[in-house]
Design a protein around this motif. Structure first.
Motif, mmCIF file in Angstrom:
data_model
loop_
_atom_site.group_PDB
_atom_site.id
_atom_site.type_symbol
_atom_site.label_atom_id
_atom_site.label_comp_id
_atom_site.label_asym_id
_atom_site.label_seq_id
_atom_site.Cartn_x
_atom_site.Cartn_y
_atom_site.Cartn_z
ATOM 1 N N VAL A 30 0.905 -1.130 0.024
ATOM 2 C CA VAL A 30 0.146 -0.063 0.045
ATOM 3 C C VAL A 30 1.002 1.216 -0.127
ATOM 4 C CG1 VAL A 30 -1.457 1.267 1.329
ATOM 5 C CG2 VAL A 30 -2.042 -1.131 0.971
ATOM 6 N N ILE A 31 1.892 1.344 0.786
ATOM 7 C CA ILE A 31 2.743 2.395 0.963
ATOM 8 C C ILE A 31 3.587 2.863 -0.448
ATOM 9 C CG2 ILE A 31 5.038 3.392 1.890
ATOM 10 C CD1 ILE A 31 3.933 1.990 4.493
ATOM 11 N N ARG A 32 4.122 1.345 -1.044
ATOM 12 C CA ARG A 32 4.518 1.516 -2.296
ATOM 13 C C ARG A 32 3.553 2.315 -3.379
ATOM 14 N NH1 ARG A 32 6.895 -3.380 -0.982
ATOM 15 N NH2 ARG A 32 5.425 -4.255 -2.322
ATOM 16 N N GLY A 33 2.472 1.866 -3.413
ATOM 17 C CA GLY A 33 1.391 2.139 -4.177
ATOM 18 C C GLY A 33 0.709 3.455 -3.927
ATOM 19 N N SER A 34 1.265 4.235 -3.102
ATOM 20 C CA SER A 34 0.385 5.440 -2.538
ATOM 21 C C SER A 34 0.512 6.728 -3.366
ATOM 22 C CB SER A 34 0.816 5.830 -1.256
ATOM 23 O OG SER A 34 2.359 6.190 -1.181
ATOM 24 N N GLY A 35 1.295 6.842 -4.592
ATOM 25 C CA GLY A 35 1.615 7.761 -5.230
ATOM 26 C C GLY A 35 2.525 8.743 -4.775
ATOM 27 N N GLY A 36 3.474 8.376 -4.162
ATOM 28 C CA GLY A 36 4.575 9.224 -3.762
ATOM 29 C C GLY A 36 4.483 9.745 -2.283
ATOM 30 N N TYR A 37 3.509 9.386 -1.736
ATOM 31 C CA TYR A 37 3.450 10.005 -0.361
ATOM 32 C C TYR A 37 4.325 9.052 0.607
ATOM 33 C CZ TYR A 37 -0.701 12.424 -1.241
ATOM 34 O OH TYR A 37 -1.842 13.083 -1.948
ATOM 35 N N SER A 38 5.060 9.584 1.462
ATOM 36 C CA SER A 38 5.643 8.597 2.682
ATOM 37 C C SER A 38 5.143 8.347 3.909
ATOM 38 C CB SER A 38 7.032 9.562 2.860
ATOM 39 O OG SER A 38 6.823 10.999 3.436
ATOM 40 N N ALA A 39 5.654 7.485 4.384
ATOM 41 C CA ALA A 39 4.994 7.004 5.605
ATOM 42 C C ALA A 39 6.152 6.306 6.472
ATOM 43 C CB ALA A 39 4.081 5.909 5.403
ATOM 44 N N GLU A 40 6.115 6.681 7.654
ATOM 45 C CA GLU A 40 6.733 5.952 8.846
ATOM 46 C C GLU A 40 5.674 4.899 9.539
ATOM 47 O OE1 GLU A 40 8.224 8.314 12.101
ATOM 48 O OE2 GLU A 40 6.158 9.320 12.414
ATOM 49 N N VAL A 41 6.172 3.905 9.941
ATOM 50 C CA VAL A 41 5.693 2.742 10.550
ATOM 51 C C VAL A 41 5.638 2.571 12.017
ATOM 52 C CG1 VAL A 41 4.992 0.198 10.600
ATOM 53 C CG2 VAL A 41 5.185 1.466 8.486
ATOM 54 N N ILE A 42 4.937 2.951 13.015
ATOM 55 C CA ILE A 42 5.318 2.852 14.213
ATOM 56 C C ILE A 42 4.570 1.548 15.046
ATOM 57 C CG2 ILE A 42 5.103 3.878 16.731
ATOM 58 C CD1 ILE A 42 5.112 6.633 14.836
ATOM 59 N N VAL A 43 5.275 0.565 15.557
ATOM 60 C CA VAL A 43 4.628 -0.258 16.293
ATOM 61 C C VAL A 43 4.662 -0.248 17.779
ATOM 62 C CG1 VAL A 43 4.493 -2.804 16.773
ATOM 63 C CG2 VAL A 43 4.872 -2.132 14.434
ATOM 64 N N ALA A 44 3.684 -0.433 18.558
ATOM 65 C CA ALA A 44 3.618 -0.320 19.958
ATOM 66 C C ALA A 44 3.238 -1.448 20.618
ATOM 67 C CB ALA A 44 2.818 0.789 20.458
ATOM 68 N N ASP A 45 4.120 -2.453 21.157
ATOM 69 C CA ASP A 45 3.795 -3.956 21.637
ATOM 70 C C ASP A 45 3.520 -3.828 23.037
ATOM 71 O OD1 ASP A 45 4.388 -7.171 20.694
ATOM 72 O OD2 ASP A 45 5.016 -6.502 22.873
ATOM 73 N N GLY A 46 2.488 -4.445 23.510
ATOM 74 C CA GLY A 46 1.990 -4.590 24.788
ATOM 75 C C GLY A 46 2.565 -5.730 25.642
ATOM 76 N N GLY A 47 3.678 -6.151 25.153
ATOM 77 C CA GLY A 47 4.425 -7.103 25.884
ATOM 78 C C GLY A 47 4.065 -8.589 25.557
ATOM 79 N N SER A 48 4.394 -8.864 24.079
ATOM 80 C CA SER A 48 3.792 -10.191 23.450
ATOM 81 C C SER A 48 4.987 -11.222 23.861
ATOM 82 C CB SER A 48 4.266 -9.985 21.985
ATOM 83 O OG SER A 48 3.192 -9.097 21.346
ATOM 84 N N PHE A 49 4.268 -12.332 24.040
ATOM 85 C CA PHE A 49 5.130 -13.331 24.272
ATOM 86 C C PHE A 49 5.443 -14.332 23.156
ATOM 87 C CE2 PHE A 49 2.497 -12.803 28.041
ATOM 88 C CZ PHE A 49 3.191 -12.701 29.077
ATOM 89 N N ASP A 50 5.102 -14.198 22.037
ATOM 90 C CA ASP A 50 5.388 -14.864 20.914
ATOM 91 C C ASP A 50 6.464 -14.066 20.201
ATOM 92 O OD1 ASP A 50 4.197 -12.705 19.704
ATOM 93 O OD2 ASP A 50 2.419 -13.905 18.897
ATOM 94 N N LYS A 51 6.521 -14.142 18.774
ATOM 95 C CA LYS A 51 7.672 -13.541 17.991
ATOM 96 C C LYS A 51 7.074 -12.132 17.439
ATOM 97 C CE LYS A 51 9.872 -17.819 16.574
ATOM 98 N NZ LYS A 51 10.945 -17.876 17.447
ATOM 99 N N SER A 52 5.938 -11.586 17.868
ATOM 100 C CA SER A 52 5.509 -10.218 17.482
ATOM 101 C C SER A 52 6.758 -9.095 17.551
ATOM 102 C CB SER A 52 4.328 -9.937 18.316
ATOM 103 O OG SER A 52 3.151 -10.811 18.118
ATOM 104 N N ARG A 53 7.481 -9.405 18.554
ATOM 105 C CA ARG A 53 8.353 -8.174 18.696
ATOM 106 C C ARG A 53 9.467 -8.196 17.798
ATOM 107 N NH1 ARG A 53 10.461 -5.353 23.668
ATOM 108 N NH2 ARG A 53 12.420 -4.250 22.941
ATOM 109 N N GLU A 54 10.169 -9.536 17.483
ATOM 110 C CA GLU A 54 11.157 -9.866 16.497
ATOM 111 C C GLU A 54 10.523 -9.278 15.150
ATOM 112 O OE1 GLU A 54 10.280 -12.061 19.009
ATOM 113 O OE2 GLU A 54 11.986 -12.333 19.940
#
Length: 95
Positions: A30-54
């Protein structure tokens, strides 16, 4: 990315290991196809026990661990992401 991004995409996660690879793949498309708009991706993890953090750390521009926040819920993840955001517009997604 030069200058400030147009969008800050904020994603609170908790144990989303199975969904995150496809989520990040589609988000990148979606970001690549956004027509030149830029984006930053921010992830806020609530303490995952699986591999979500990695998975998140390898795909996000900013990773925040909100597991030690006094109130640890989806809203605190969104708020923490919003505090770190540098984009002109905030976009909130759920993984």
């Amino acid at each position: 990315m030069t200058g400030l991004p147009d969008f800050s995409i904020i994603i609170p996660v908790l144990n989303e290991e199975k969904l995150l690879p496809v989520f990040f793949e589609n988000l990148a498309r979606v970001i690549r196809g956004s027509g030149g708009y830029s984006a930053e991706v921010i992830v806020a993890d609530g303490g995952s026990f699986d591999k979500s953090r990695e998975i998140s750390e390898s795909n996000a521009d900013v990773f925040i661990d909100v597991s030690k926040e006094p109130v640890n819920n989806i809203a605190s993840g969104r708020n923490a992401g919003a505090r770190e955001a540098t984009g002109r517009l905030l976009v909130f997604c759920n993984a």
